[in-house]
Design an enzyme around this catalytic site. Sequence first.
Site, PDB file in Angstrom:
ATOM      1  N   TYR A 161      -8.982   1.680   2.922  1.00  0.00           N
ATOM      2  CA  TYR A 161      -8.124   2.323   3.654  1.00  0.00           C
ATOM      3  C   TYR A 161      -9.851   3.021   4.706  1.00  0.00           C
ATOM      4  O   TYR A 161      -8.804   3.067   5.841  1.00  0.00           O
ATOM      5  CB  TYR A 161      -7.860   3.593   3.024  1.00  0.00           C
ATOM      6  CG  TYR A 161      -6.563   3.154   2.628  1.00  0.00           C
ATOM      7  CD1 TYR A 161      -4.990   2.419   3.581  1.00  0.00           C
ATOM      8  CD2 TYR A 161      -5.956   2.975   1.145  1.00  0.00           C
ATOM      9  CE1 TYR A 161      -4.087   2.146   3.663  1.00  0.00           C
ATOM     10  CE2 TYR A 161      -4.564   2.566   1.090  1.00  0.00           C
ATOM     11  CZ  TYR A 161      -3.846   2.168   1.914  1.00  0.00           C
ATOM     12  OH  TYR A 161      -2.658   1.871   1.984  1.00  0.00           O
ATOM     13  N   GLY A 214       1.073  -1.288  -0.472  1.00  0.00           N
ATOM     14  CA  GLY A 214       0.006   0.122   0.092  1.00  0.00           C
ATOM     15  C   GLY A 214       0.698   1.180   0.003  1.00  0.00           C
ATOM     16  O   GLY A 214       1.666   0.967  -0.284  1.00  0.00           O
ATOM     17  N   SER A 215       0.242   2.647   0.946  1.00  0.00           N
ATOM     18  CA  SER A 215       0.421   3.847   0.303  1.00  0.00           C
ATOM     19  C   SER A 215       1.783   4.225   0.935  1.00  0.00           C
ATOM     20  O   SER A 215       2.901   3.659   2.057  1.00  0.00           O
ATOM     21  CB  SER A 215       0.052   4.543   1.041  1.00  0.00           C
ATOM     22  OG  SER A 215       0.128   5.591   1.530  1.00  0.00           O
ATOM     23  N   GLY A 216       2.841   4.998   0.498  1.00  0.00           N
ATOM     24  CA  GLY A 216       4.058   5.532   1.419  1.00  0.00           C
ATOM     25  C   GLY A 216       3.145   5.712   2.389  1.00  0.00           C
ATOM     26  O   GLY A 216       3.959   5.679   3.913  1.00  0.00           O
ATOM     27  N   GLY A 217       1.993   6.077   3.384  1.00  0.00           N
ATOM     28  CA  GLY A 217       2.047   6.072   4.858  1.00  0.00           C
ATOM     29  C   GLY A 217       2.077   5.137   5.450  1.00  0.00           C
ATOM     30  O   GLY A 217       1.740   5.037   6.363  1.00  0.00           O
TER      31      GLY A 217
END
Lengths: 143, 418
Positions: free
Chosen positions: B384, A68-71
């Site tokens: 998310y 998933g995300s860079g978060g």
Amino acid sequence: MTAEEKKIVLRGRKVVGGIAAGEALVSKEPLMGWLNVKAEKGYTTERNHPLCGVPFKGKILVFPTPRGSGGFVGYGRTVNFGTNPAAFVYTKGNNLTVFAAMNANIPTVTDLDQDPVQVIETGDYVIVNGDAGTVEVIKKEQN
Amino acid sequence: MYLTDEEKRILDGEQGEIARRCMEFLVAYGEAAGAEKLIDIDGTVDVHPGADWVPQYAVTVDEVRELAAKGEKFKVPTFSNKPVAPGFIIDGWEACGLPRNSDPEFHRKNLEALQPYMEMGMVPLFSCNDYLVSSFLPLVGQHCAWVESSAIPWVNAILGARSNFDGCFHTAYLGKAPAYDMHLDENRRATVLVRCETELKTDMDYDLFGWAVGEAVDIEVPALVGIGKPNYSQLVKMNSSLNTGGQVRMYHIPGITPEAPTVEAAFGGNKPREIVITREDLRRVYDKLNYAGKTEVDFVYLGCPHYNIQDVYRAATLLDGKKVKTKLWIMTNPSSYQVAVRMGLRDIIEKAGGILMSGTCPGALLETPEMQVMATDAAKQNYYLTGMFYPEKLDVWYGSMEDCINAAVTGKWSGEWR
């Protein structure tokens, strides 16, 4: 060492130096960050994840890969809340895991000669030496 | 890590304190990542303005303001992805109903904080798919530093340029990044062949396929065969899901993407392992994303990744002459927002009771309008948002754009697996 325990040493690469020891918390599944990690609570909030809501504070957090995300850096920002793991050990990462490790500034080792997710089980006692790039595993006998 | 004489001098502070700190960051990051040297960026940088990857090396807005006042510029062409610290609505915020975001002062202050970055050359595209509207893209083999889930596979796989997920002030200011992972040939070759054994037709098919592949291959580089000829909307969705359901930062579509004229070229000598994706795999992901209990819907969100102008046009066409019963947000990039206004699409959406917006998403805002049950056509946003609400349970339906607009008009979810 008692008869019930056996020691395994994994050798890999330093990401962040330092030494930490503690109980392993092993995620068999990749970990996802951004809104699926709550840094202030120190756990993943990904629904369907076996570790959803399970705190990793003080544990040696072992996982295969990020997704998933860079978060994903949220796993490292746990350090701002005192909810951070004692160390990260992962099979294969990229800049997501590197940034998380740099944020937390805790011992972190990867690219090991054996897959840590296969070798280490939740509850094993693990010593992570970031400087040497080694992970010592003291297995608890599963009775 | 090897440093050139010039890089050593920057590290010694020859170009000032901020350049020194940026270099210190790149060196620490490069060493932690196992890079042997830095690479000069000859492509572009994409940043989430204001967000620092590692706070120990943060460059503050005040420091950027000082640099800008001195006439300093970014070393390489630099573009702004969506702002995240904080996220805010660029266009269409007036009627959003969120207390903070409908405050003109909040909006003004946030834009003002980005002013110094723009003075240094950051192009304010403010979108998670700014690559669709940037009018300036890197070419094959050029080294970049980008951000964002769908953008990373876009820059690597579709454009054939080379980027890790490390766009930031530091890479833009120095025009350098650690040379590892996606910058190196050997990490870009395919390691797993993914054979798609179901015909992919709809946007949703590509969204689900991307997720299924991502889950199956994690951080490997897949070569995708049998996926047909996706259009741009479908490709953006597939990329977003590949890099959310998994960590696919690079892939090949033999015959379509630039580094893979053939399957053999995609693997470059690597021995392929093969996996198969069937209709059942897509169904499994669909079920994972659909777990709402109540069929009454009160918020519909479209535009993750941000809708392109064709998506906005299709949505407006579906809404034309209708009235919605739910809150409806349609999110696009600020560039396409202006085009949609000129085309009369914003008027159509507003007459139907929806809002056309730009530049952010509920996830980046860290809030949604008040609601109990939401519907969306985006696997990424769906997955998310429930994490954001945890431990409170959020009901989210997932389906096609048509399913979602139908839910907005009727107030009920009637989407089905097809």
